[in-house]
Scaffold this motif. Structure first.
Motif, PDB file in Angstrom:
ATOM      1  N   ALA A 190      -3.305  25.660 -31.666  1.00  0.00           N
ATOM      2  CA  ALA A 190      -2.851  25.771 -30.278  1.00  0.00           C
ATOM      3  C   ALA A 190      -1.334  25.643 -30.177  1.00  0.00           C
ATOM      4  O   ALA A 190      -0.691  26.376 -29.407  1.00  0.00           O
ATOM      5  N   GLU A 191      -0.739  24.743 -30.949  1.00  0.00           N
ATOM      6  CA  GLU A 191       0.725  24.596 -30.915  1.00  0.00           C
ATOM      7  C   GLU A 191       1.423  25.832 -31.473  1.00  0.00           C
ATOM      8  O   GLU A 191       2.439  26.278 -30.930  1.00  0.00           O
ATOM      9  N   LEU A 193       0.269  28.935 -31.540  1.00  0.00           N
ATOM     10  CA  LEU A 193       0.113  30.058 -30.609  1.00  0.00           C
ATOM     11  C   LEU A 193       0.966  29.863 -29.362  1.00  0.00           C
ATOM     12  O   LEU A 193       1.435  30.844 -28.763  1.00  0.00           O
ATOM     13  N   ALA A 194       1.178  28.605 -28.954  1.00  0.00           N
ATOM     14  CA  ALA A 194       2.017  28.350 -27.776  1.00  0.00           C
ATOM     15  C   ALA A 194       3.477  28.701 -28.052  1.00  0.00           C
ATOM     16  O   ALA A 194       4.213  29.079 -27.128  1.00  0.00           O
ATOM     17  N   ARG A 202      -2.480  38.436 -25.636  1.00  0.00           N
ATOM     18  CA  ARG A 202      -3.162  37.150 -25.595  1.00  0.00           C
ATOM     19  C   ARG A 202      -4.672  37.316 -25.728  1.00  0.00           C
ATOM     20  O   ARG A 202      -5.355  36.507 -26.357  1.00  0.00           O
ATOM     21  N   LEU A 231      -9.425  26.469 -27.416  1.00  0.00           N
ATOM     22  CA  LEU A 231      -8.317  27.276 -26.895  1.00  0.00           C
ATOM     23  C   LEU A 231      -8.538  27.714 -25.459  1.00  0.00           C
ATOM     24  O   LEU A 231      -7.572  27.989 -24.740  1.00  0.00           O
ATOM     25  N   SER A 234      -6.478  25.914 -22.324  1.00  0.00           N
ATOM     26  CA  SER A 234      -5.129  25.461 -22.677  1.00  0.00           C
ATOM     27  C   SER A 234      -4.220  26.625 -23.056  1.00  0.00           C
ATOM     28  O   SER A 234      -3.074  26.701 -22.615  1.00  0.00           O
ATOM     29  N   VAL A 235      -4.720  27.540 -23.862  1.00  0.00           N
ATOM     30  CA  VAL A 235      -3.920  28.693 -24.301  1.00  0.00           C
ATOM     31  C   VAL A 235      -4.467  29.991 -23.741  1.00  0.00           C
ATOM     32  O   VAL A 235      -3.712  30.867 -23.317  1.00  0.00           O
ATOM     33  N   LEU A 236      -5.792  30.126 -23.709  1.00  0.00           N
ATOM     34  CA  LEU A 236      -6.444  31.349 -23.254  1.00  0.00           C
ATOM     35  C   LEU A 236      -7.261  31.053 -22.007  1.00  0.00           C
ATOM     36  O   LEU A 236      -7.749  29.930 -21.813  1.00  0.00           O
TER      37      LEU A 236
END
Length: 474
Positions: A190-191, A193-194, A202, A231, A234-236
């Motif tokens: 996650a870090e 990809l962020a 995405r 994910l 938070s990311v997706l």
């Protein structure tokens, strides 16, 4: 001092004849008055001086004054007074005095103060950044600067990464997913990809992760399902997940070429995503009546069946199974026992080897060897003895179980044989026979065979046998 000498020279001018070293002429001898005046002039501070010594003294004073004037004129770069060749003062000469190279490069103070160290501690001068460790304060904006802008004071500067292009997406994200299969840390993914500006790419992350997991092991598929669950949010977003699975269903005809079981596997991913609330419950129903590809239909049917089984009480959160390093030891021991019992019933060596490989615990194969030998010791008859010996021989020949793991398995049995003998009285005898047969078939070497323990008690026969000692263990 130089000013005093110059004032004295101006008050007492010396004629050229005073500097000459010639003898006094006859006319001067006849003029007694002139000689008396000259002798009066030669008297300084009550001391009588000759003409030659007086001339030398005045020449030295002139030379000393000239040197001091030249030194003062070199400091103001030619501006000020200087002396000509005949000793006369010249004002405003524009010729810069020459100085040695060492004087030009010398940065020491010439004021006669300090210890001769460089000026400002070496931080002064043109083109100098300043002394080491010096911290500069915020620079104030000059409002009188022609380039001054009022909005400049409220500007916020940030580092912006350019959006990731489609041609660079796969080679950038694929190493991150492959590395995740090794460490299993979703926070690190996650870090990473962020930090990337995925932009419109995405929604391609879940489809890429699932496509890589289709060609990997079952434990990697389980890790992929966990990654998608962590994910999401938070990311997706959920819409990114749905568009990604839509792309997977469209690409199933191409995925089947590399992975024949892709429709069933994608269906399991969809069922797991619905169970983890990544996809909506109406996702499968939205495809009813508008599916023309047989592979897409097979994947959706598989997902629907698994979700119905979940409603009946079957848990789907661990459908892929966990990796060997993540499973508890008791669960691995239980699965190995089930594997051995299934093999005794079926006799299929290849299936047993495949199941052992799917456990993904090559560092724990010594437990399999231990459980197999203990099963032989506790069994009745020769069937289990022969089948286990054939299985260990096949696994050793194919290198599914390494020599080190095989040795550790036998050594563990040697260490526990005393406790096993409590429940199985003939354990020592069966173990010796099994070790000899293992050595004859090439499963173990002579070192492991020689380590096999034997019963240490020697039974002496009673008086009815004539006092003959029997060397048998029993």
């Amino acid at each position: 001092m130089a000013a005093d000498c110059e004032a004295w020279l101006n008050a007492n001018p010396v004629e050229a004849q005073d500097l000459s070293d010639s003898f006094v002429s006859g006319e001067e001898d006849n003029g007694g008055s002139l000689l008396s005046n000259k002798n009066i002039n030669n008297e300084i501070n009550g001391n009588w001086l000759s003409s030659s010594s007086n001339s030398i003294h005045e020449a030295r004073l002139k030379a000393k004054a000239k040197r001091r004037l030249r030194k003062n004129s070199s400091r103001d770069s030619g501006r000020g007074d200087s002396l000509s060749d005949n000793g006369d003062a010249v004002r405003g000469t524009a010729v810069a005095p020459t100085s040695p190279k060492s004087k030009l490069l010398d940065r020491k103070s010439r004021l006669g103060k300090g210890r001769g160290l460089p000026k400002k501690g070496g931080a002064g001068g043109k083109g100098v950044w300043g002394r080491s460790g010096e911290v500069y304060g915020p620079e104030e904006v000059d409002e009188k600067d022609p380039n001054y802008d009022e909005a400049q004071e409220n500007c916020v500067y940030e580092t912006v990464a350019p959006p990731l292009e489609e041609k660079d997406f796969e080679k950038t994200v694929s190493p991150i997913v492959q590395e995740y299969f090794e460490h299993g840390d979703t926070n690190e993914v996650a870090e990473l990809l962020a930090e990337l500006n995925l932009g419109p790419m995405r929604s391609e992350v879940p489809s890429l992760a699932v496509s890589l997991a289709l060609e990997a092991k079952a434990s990697h598929r389980e890790l992929t399902s966990r990654l998608l669950a962590d994910l999401c949010g938070s990311v997706l977003s959920r819409s990114d997940m749905e568009s990604s699975f839509d792309k997977l269903l469209r690409e199933l005809p191409d995925l089947v070429l590399d992975t024949p079981g892709a429709p069933q596997l994608v269906g399991q991913f969809i069922a797991r995503a619905v169970s983890d609330q990544i996809l909506s419950k109406s996702y499968i129903e939205s495809y009813k009546g508008r599916v023309g590809c047989q592979y897409t239909r097979a994947a959706l049917d598989r997902a629907a069946v698994l979700l119905k089984m979940t409603m009946g009480g079957l848990r789907i959160d661990n459908q892929w199974g966990a990796g060997g390093g993540q499973r508890p030891v008791m669960q691995l021991v239980k699965e190995m026992n089930l594997l051995l019992k299934e093999y005794i019933l079926s006799g299929d060596i290849k299936e047993a080897e495949r199941c052992l490989r799917d456990l993904e615990v090559p560092h724990f194969h010594h437990e399999f060897v231990y459980e197999a030998i203990v099963m032989v010791l506790e069994s009745k008859g020769d069937k289990t003895f022969k089948m286990v010996l054939q299985l260990l021989k096949a696994l050793s020949a194919s290198s599914s179980i390494t020599v080190d793991q095989m040795r550790r398995g036998y050594e563990r049995v040697y260490m526990d044989i005393a406790e096993i003998n409590i429940d199985v009285p003939r354990a020592y005898f069966i173990l010796e026979q099994f070790v000899d047969q293992s050595f004859n078939t090439g499963v173990i070497d002579v070192k492991i065979r020689d380590l096999c323990p034997c019963r240490g008690r020697k039974r002496f026969v009673s008086e009815g046998d004539g006092g003959v000692v029997k060397l048998e263990s029993y």
